[in-house]
Design a protein around this motif. Structure first.
Motif, short mmCIF file in Angstrom:
data_model
loop_
_atom_site.label_atom_id
_atom_site.label_comp_id
_atom_site.label_asym_id
_atom_site.label_seq_id
_atom_site.Cartn_x
_atom_site.Cartn_y
_atom_site.Cartn_z
N GLN A 39 -54.96 58.64 -17.49
CA GLN A 39 -54.54 57.87 -16.31
C GLN A 39 -54.75 58.69 -15.04
OE1 GLN A 39 -50.62 56.92 -17.73
NE2 GLN A 39 -51.21 54.86 -18.40
N HIS A 40 -54.39 59.97 -15.08
CA HIS A 40 -54.55 60.78 -13.88
C HIS A 40 -56.01 61.10 -13.59
CE1 HIS A 40 -50.13 61.71 -14.54
NE2 HIS A 40 -50.22 61.11 -13.37
N LEU A 41 -56.81 61.28 -14.64
CA LEU A 41 -58.23 61.51 -14.41
C LEU A 41 -58.87 60.26 -13.81
CD1 LEU A 41 -60.60 63.46 -14.67
CD2 LEU A 41 -61.05 62.53 -16.94
N SER A 42 -58.47 59.10 -14.33
CA SER A 42 -58.99 57.84 -13.83
C SER A 42 -58.62 57.65 -12.35
CB SER A 42 -58.44 56.69 -14.69
OG SER A 42 -58.81 55.45 -14.15
N ALA A 43 -57.37 57.94 -12.01
CA ALA A 43 -56.91 57.78 -10.62
C ALA A 43 -57.66 58.73 -9.68
CB ALA A 43 -55.41 58.04 -10.54
N ASN A 44 -57.97 59.92 -10.16
CA ASN A 44 -58.63 60.93 -9.32
C ASN A 44 -60.15 60.78 -9.23
OD1 ASN A 44 -56.67 62.97 -8.20
ND2 ASN A 44 -56.01 62.92 -10.33
N THR A 45 -60.73 59.99 -10.13
CA THR A 45 -62.20 59.88 -10.16
C THR A 45 -62.68 58.46 -9.88
OG1 THR A 45 -62.15 59.45 -12.54
CG2 THR A 45 -62.49 61.74 -11.85
N ASP A 46 -61.74 57.49 -9.89
CA ASP A 46 -62.13 56.09 -9.74
C ASP A 46 -63.01 55.60 -10.88
OD1 ASP A 46 -60.86 54.82 -7.71
OD2 ASP A 46 -62.20 55.61 -6.15
N ILE A 47 -62.88 56.25 -12.04
CA ILE A 47 -63.59 55.78 -13.24
C ILE A 47 -62.53 55.16 -14.15
CG2 ILE A 47 -65.01 56.49 -15.22
CD1 ILE A 47 -65.86 58.97 -13.54
N SER A 48 -62.82 53.98 -14.71
CA SER A 48 -61.82 53.31 -15.54
C SER A 48 -61.55 54.11 -16.81
CB SER A 48 -62.30 51.90 -15.92
OG SER A 48 -63.38 52.01 -16.83
N ILE A 49 -60.36 53.92 -17.37
CA ILE A 49 -60.01 54.61 -18.62
C ILE A 49 -61.00 54.25 -19.73
CG2 ILE A 49 -58.27 54.70 -20.48
CD1 ILE A 49 -56.13 54.81 -18.35
N ASP A 50 -61.42 52.99 -19.77
CA ASP A 50 -62.40 52.58 -20.79
C ASP A 50 -63.71 53.36 -20.63
OD1 ASP A 50 -60.69 50.86 -22.04
OD2 ASP A 50 -61.62 49.02 -21.30
#
Ligand code: HEM
Length: 180
Positions: free
Chosen positions: A53-64
């Motif tokens: 979740q935090h990586l997704s929020a920081n990169t704008d890449i979806s979790i999927d």
């Protein structure tokens, strides 16, 4: 969830986004492990979810999408760590239809506390496979990445369509058609 899933994930994050990003996602998560993982240890899935979740929020890449890319990387680890298991197969459809009754059975012998999904085969021909994925972890895109790499491993190609049977992704139908 096994530690190897965490250690390989954090290695890949470091590779793609740098050590600062690894520190950032660990520090913004509430982790019982403190973010220290050994490959043979076992940790809560909720830790992986927070890191994603935090990586997704920081990169704008979806979790999927993160799980898809991570799985494609993880297949390389499988190829080096379990060559014998892969060598049992000469065809991607045969291999994918055997996850449930062979591959993950062997995984369970190595890691008795592994948290594995179930794959139920609905239809199978030489070139087509329809399977239902079920897991409380909703890691269907991790599965998709491993499937993509399975076809590549056998120098084959496929179109793979996912259909969510449950909105939260805990039940997903995979329709796989081999192209070559
Ligand atoms: C999870 C091993 C092939 C789908 C896992 C885990 C391991 C593993 C160690 C993590 C368990 C845990 O953390 O507790 C292997 C090995 C394979 C293999 C050694 C091949 C030799 C595949 C293939 C697929 C697949 C071909 C294709 C769809 C999954 C999925 C998960 C998983 C989706 C995530 C857990 C979940 O969704 O609940 N596997 N696997 N695996 N595996 Fe496999």
């Amino acid at each position: 969830m096994k530690g190897i899933i965490f250690t390989e994930f954090l290695d890949l994050v470091e590779d793609k986004f740098g050590l600062e990003m690894v520190d950032k996602i660990i520090n913004s998560s509430n982790l019982e492990s403190g973010g220290i993982y050994t490959s043979v240890g076992t940790y809560k899935f909720s830790e992986m979810l927070q890191l994603l979740q935090h990586l997704s929020a920081n990169t704008d890449i979806s979790i999927d999408d993160l799980l898809l890319v991570y799985a494609e990387h993880f297949f390389g680890i499988i190829e080096t760590s379990y060559p014998g298991l892969l060598a049992t197969y000469s065809d991607p459809i045969e291999m994918l239809s055997s996850i449930e009754n062979h591959i993950h059975v062997e995984v369970r012998k190595i890691y008795p506390d592994a948290e594995l999904p179930t794959f139920e085969v609905l239809e199978k021909t030489d070139d087509n496979l329809v399977m239902i994925y079920k897991s409380s972890r909703a890691m269907h895109h991790f599965g998709l990445g491993l499937m993509n790499k399975t076809f590549e491993h056998f120098n084959s190609k496929a179109s793979i369509v996912l259909e969510k049977l449950k909105e939260d992704g805990t039940e997903v139908k995979f329709v796989i058609n081999k192209n070559l």
